[in-house]
Design a protein around this motif. Structure first.
Motif, PDB file in Angstrom:
ATOM      1  N   THR A 146       0.845  -1.194   0.000  1.00 50.56           N
ATOM      2  CA  THR A 146       0.000   0.000   0.000  1.00 50.56           C
ATOM      3  C   THR A 146       0.878   1.242   0.000  1.00 50.56           C
ATOM      4  O   THR A 146       1.800   1.355   0.809  1.00 50.56           O
ATOM      5  CB  THR A 146      -0.910   0.033   1.237  1.00 50.56           C
ATOM      6  N   ARG A 147       0.584   2.171  -0.902  1.00 46.25           N
ATOM      7  CA  ARG A 147       1.353   3.413  -0.954  1.00 46.25           C
ATOM      8  C   ARG A 147       1.068   4.264   0.278  1.00 46.25           C
ATOM      9  O   ARG A 147      -0.072   4.331   0.738  1.00 46.25           O
ATOM     10  CB  ARG A 147       0.998   4.206  -2.218  1.00 46.25           C
ATOM     11  N   THR A 148       2.114   4.896   0.798  1.00 42.68           N
ATOM     12  CA  THR A 148       1.967   5.709   2.002  1.00 42.68           C
ATOM     13  C   THR A 148       2.679   7.048   1.851  1.00 42.68           C
ATOM     14  O   THR A 148       3.572   7.209   1.027  1.00 42.68           O
ATOM     15  CB  THR A 148       2.557   4.996   3.239  1.00 42.68           C
ATOM     16  N   ILE A 149       2.251   7.992   2.674  1.00 41.49           N
ATOM     17  CA  ILE A 149       2.966   9.252   2.866  1.00 41.49           C
ATOM     18  C   ILE A 149       3.575   9.180   4.259  1.00 41.49           C
ATOM     19  O   ILE A 149       2.900   8.790   5.209  1.00 41.49           O
ATOM     20  CB  ILE A 149       2.032  10.473   2.715  1.00 41.49           C
ATOM     21  N   ARG A 150       4.842   9.532   4.375  1.00 43.09           N
ATOM     22  CA  ARG A 150       5.516   9.455   5.668  1.00 43.09           C
ATOM     23  C   ARG A 150       5.561  10.823   6.328  1.00 43.09           C
ATOM     24  O   ARG A 150       6.094  11.785   5.765  1.00 43.09           O
ATOM     25  CB  ARG A 150       6.928   8.898   5.521  1.00 43.09           C
ATOM     26  N   VAL A 151       5.018  10.889   7.526  1.00 47.57           N
ATOM     27  CA  VAL A 151       5.060  12.108   8.331  1.00 47.57           C
ATOM     28  C   VAL A 151       6.138  11.917   9.393  1.00 47.57           C
ATOM     29  O   VAL A 151       6.174  10.872  10.067  1.00 47.57           O
ATOM     30  CB  VAL A 151       3.703  12.391   9.001  1.00 47.57           C
ATOM     31  N   THR A 152       7.005  12.913   9.546  1.00 48.81           N
ATOM     32  CA  THR A 152       8.090  12.802  10.515  1.00 48.81           C
ATOM     33  C   THR A 152       8.019  13.934  11.535  1.00 48.81           C
ATOM     34  O   THR A 152       7.495  15.010  11.259  1.00 48.81           O
ATOM     35  CB  THR A 152       9.461  12.863   9.814  1.00 48.81           C
ATOM     36  N   GLY A 153       8.543  13.665  12.703  1.00 45.88           N
ATOM     37  CA  GLY A 153       8.703  14.692  13.720  1.00 45.88           C
ATOM     38  C   GLY A 153      10.177  14.975  13.908  1.00 45.88           C
ATOM     39  O   GLY A 153      10.959  14.044  14.131  1.00 45.88           O
ATOM     40  N   THR A 186       8.280   8.643  13.290  1.00 44.01           N
ATOM     41  CA  THR A 186       7.789   8.670  11.913  1.00 44.01           C
ATOM     42  C   THR A 186       6.506   7.854  11.826  1.00 44.01           C
ATOM     43  O   THR A 186       6.350   6.843  12.526  1.00 44.01           O
ATOM     44  CB  THR A 186       8.813   8.102  10.903  1.00 44.01           C
ATOM     45  N   LEU A 187       5.601   8.303  10.974  1.00 43.94           N
ATOM     46  CA  LEU A 187       4.310   7.641  10.812  1.00 43.94           C
ATOM     47  C   LEU A 187       3.984   7.531   9.334  1.00 43.94           C
ATOM     48  O   LEU A 187       3.945   8.535   8.630  1.00 43.94           O
ATOM     49  CB  LEU A 187       3.218   8.437  11.531  1.00 43.94           C
ATOM     50  N   ASP A 188       3.792   6.294   8.861  1.00 45.38           N
ATOM     51  CA  ASP A 188       3.381   6.062   7.480  1.00 45.38           C
ATOM     52  C   ASP A 188       1.865   5.978   7.420  1.00 45.38           C
ATOM     53  O   ASP A 188       1.246   5.151   8.110  1.00 45.38           O
ATOM     54  CB  ASP A 188       3.993   4.773   6.947  1.00 45.38           C
ATOM     55  N   VAL A 189       1.262   6.824   6.579  1.00 48.58           N
ATOM     56  CA  VAL A 189      -0.194   6.929   6.457  1.00 48.58           C
ATOM     57  C   VAL A 189      -0.614   6.453   5.074  1.00 48.58           C
ATOM     58  O   VAL A 189       0.014   6.818   4.069  1.00 48.58           O
ATOM     59  CB  VAL A 189      -0.651   8.388   6.681  1.00 48.58           C
ATOM     60  N   SER A 190      -1.662   5.660   5.020  1.00 48.52           N
ATOM     61  CA  SER A 190      -2.116   5.110   3.742  1.00 48.52           C
ATOM     62  C   SER A 190      -2.560   6.205   2.779  1.00 48.52           C
ATOM     63  O   SER A 190      -3.307   7.115   3.147  1.00 48.52           O
ATOM     64  CB  SER A 190      -3.276   4.142   3.976  1.00 48.52           C
ATOM     65  N   LEU A 191      -2.094   6.100   1.541  1.00 49.65           N
ATOM     66  CA  LEU A 191      -2.543   6.983   0.459  1.00 49.65           C
ATOM     67  C   LEU A 191      -3.675   6.344  -0.340  1.00 49.65           C
ATOM     68  O   LEU A 191      -4.134   6.930  -1.318  1.00 49.65           O
ATOM     69  CB  LEU A 191      -1.378   7.305  -0.477  1.00 49.65           C
ATOM     70  N   GLU A 192      -4.112   5.171   0.071  1.00 50.29           N
ATOM     71  CA  GLU A 192      -5.165   4.451  -0.639  1.00 50.29           C
ATOM     72  C   GLU A 192      -6.350   4.236   0.301  1.00 50.29           C
ATOM     73  O   GLU A 192      -6.185   3.748   1.417  1.00 50.29           O
ATOM     74  CB  GLU A 192      -4.637   3.116  -1.152  1.00 50.29           C
ATOM     75  N   GLY A 193      -7.536   4.621  -0.151  1.00 55.44           N
ATOM     76  CA  GLY A 193      -8.725   4.454   0.673  1.00 55.44           C
ATOM     77  C   GLY A 193      -8.681   5.352   1.896  1.00 55.44           C
ATOM     78  O   GLY A 193      -8.239   6.499   1.848  1.00 55.44           O
ATOM     79  N   THR A 194      -9.132   4.828   3.025  1.00 58.57           N
ATOM     80  CA  THR A 194      -9.127   5.597   4.272  1.00 58.57           C
ATOM     81  C   THR A 194      -7.688   5.826   4.729  1.00 58.57           C
ATOM     82  O   THR A 194      -6.876   4.899   4.693  1.00 58.57           O
ATOM     83  CB  THR A 194      -9.897   4.833   5.365  1.00 58.57           C
ATOM     84  N   PRO A 195      -7.345   7.033   5.171  1.00 58.60           N
ATOM     85  CA  PRO A 195      -5.953   7.323   5.553  1.00 58.60           C
ATOM     86  C   PRO A 195      -5.577   6.768   6.920  1.00 58.60           C
ATOM     87  O   PRO A 195      -5.261   7.510   7.865  1.00 58.60           O
ATOM     88  CB  PRO A 195      -5.901   8.854   5.522  1.00 58.60           C
ATOM     89  N   TYR A 196      -5.584   5.438   7.035  1.00 57.53           N
ATOM     90  CA  TYR A 196      -5.213   4.808   8.291  1.00 57.53           C
ATOM     91  C   TYR A 196      -3.701   4.864   8.512  1.00 57.53           C
ATOM     92  O   TYR A 196      -2.928   4.835   7.552  1.00 57.53           O
ATOM     93  CB  TYR A 196      -5.636   3.339   8.294  1.00 57.53           C
ATOM     94  N   PRO A 197      -3.254   4.904   9.764  1.00 61.69           N
ATOM     95  CA  PRO A 197      -1.825   4.728  10.028  1.00 61.69           C
ATOM     96  C   PRO A 197      -1.446   3.275   9.770  1.00 61.69           C
ATOM     97  O   PRO A 197      -2.190   2.356  10.160  1.00 61.69           O
ATOM     98  CB  PRO A 197      -1.700   5.088  11.514  1.00 61.69           C
ATOM     99  N   LEU A 198      -0.316   3.047   9.122  1.00 57.76           N
ATOM    100  CA  LEU A 198       0.097   1.683   8.799  1.00 57.76           C
ATOM    101  C   LEU A 198       1.394   1.272   9.484  1.00 57.76           C
ATOM    102  O   LEU A 198       1.619   0.090   9.726  1.00 57.76           O
ATOM    103  CB  LEU A 198       0.247   1.516   7.280  1.00 57.76           C
TER     104      LEU A 198
END
Length: 245
Positions: free
Chosen positions: A179-186, A193-205
């Motif tokens: 599943t493609r994700t966008i990575r959010v970093t602090g 770091t948190l990878d969030v789904s770019l497909e369907g509902t934006p769940y944390p993965l």
């Protein structure tokens, strides 16, 4: 019928063909154009990182269930989790220095099941055989209840985990289990770091916690599972405070 002059016909063919080629070329360029990383996604990759974090927290809170697996470091101890969580209960396994044990929560009732080696390692050699492979109901006043119930409470656990620290950024695309994700970093990753789904509902993965405090993956969002009280034949009353694990 008025005849079309031959001269005009001769000019129209090449001009029309040129226009068709130009339009087709523009369409092709638009189709290839720019390799947009957000093409075909849920669009959260275009949002500021704070909004991405807010959306994924909202999605996680609204989900009826989730499976969480990986490691958590707390109070200097490392726990390996494989838990399925929902509002009304949870089930799964936890591995600590004492060994692997199972947790089951139904409503507010918490049960722990482990083998004899676990109880021996915890310091209770006299009752290890009796407790082997049985569910032990953890009294709510027992320190073990507070310690382990946090691993079974979906809302409490996710609220504590899904927080990045420091300045947020989101500028890289990744993939988690296909599943493609966008990575959010602090703070460039030091704050987690948190990878969030770019497909369907934006769940944390996937979450990497700040301070090397563990790495967790999230799956089976919204998939229900059974969590019922164990049979009486499989339950033992410990009768006193559980040993520290």
């Amino acid at each position: 019928m008025t005849a079309i002059p031959h001269g005009r016909t001769g000019r129209t063919g090449p001009v029309a063909a040129t226009c068709v080629l130009a339009v087709a070329g523009a369409v092709l360029l638009a189709g290839c154009g720019g390799d947009d990383p957000d093409a075909g996604t849920n669009g959260v990759g275009k949002l500021p990182p704070a909004k991405i974090q807010a959306k994924t927290r909202a999605a996680a809170d609204a989900a009826s269930a989730v499976r969480l697996s990986g490691t958590v470091v707390t109070s200097g101890l490392t726990y390996t989790l494989d838990m399925r969580l929902k509002t009304g209960g949870s089930t799964g396994s936890v591995t600590s220095k004492a060994g692997t044990f199972r947790l089951l929560r139904v409503g507010s009732e918490l049960y722990l099941k482990a083998d004899a080696d676990f109880w021996h390692h915890s310091g209770d050699t006299s009752a290890a055989g009796k407790l082997d492979g049985k569910y032990v109901k953890v009294p709510q006043g027992d320190p073990a209840y507070k310690k382990f119930s946090g691993f079974t409470d979906k809302s409490l656990l996710l609220n504590g985990l899904l927080t990045l620290h420091g300045k947020l950024a989101a500028d890289s695309r990744h993939e988690q289990s296909g599943t493609r994700t966008i990575r959010v970093t602090g703070d460039n990753g030091s704050g987690g770091t948190l990878d969030v789904s770019l497909e369907g509902t934006p769940y944390p993965l996937r979450l990497v916690r700040a301070g090397s405090a563990g790495t967790l993956t999230f799956s089976d969002w919204g998939k229900d599972f059974p969590a019922a009280e164990p049979a009486k034949a499989d339950t033992v009353d410990y009768g006193r405070q559980l040993p520290s694990s």
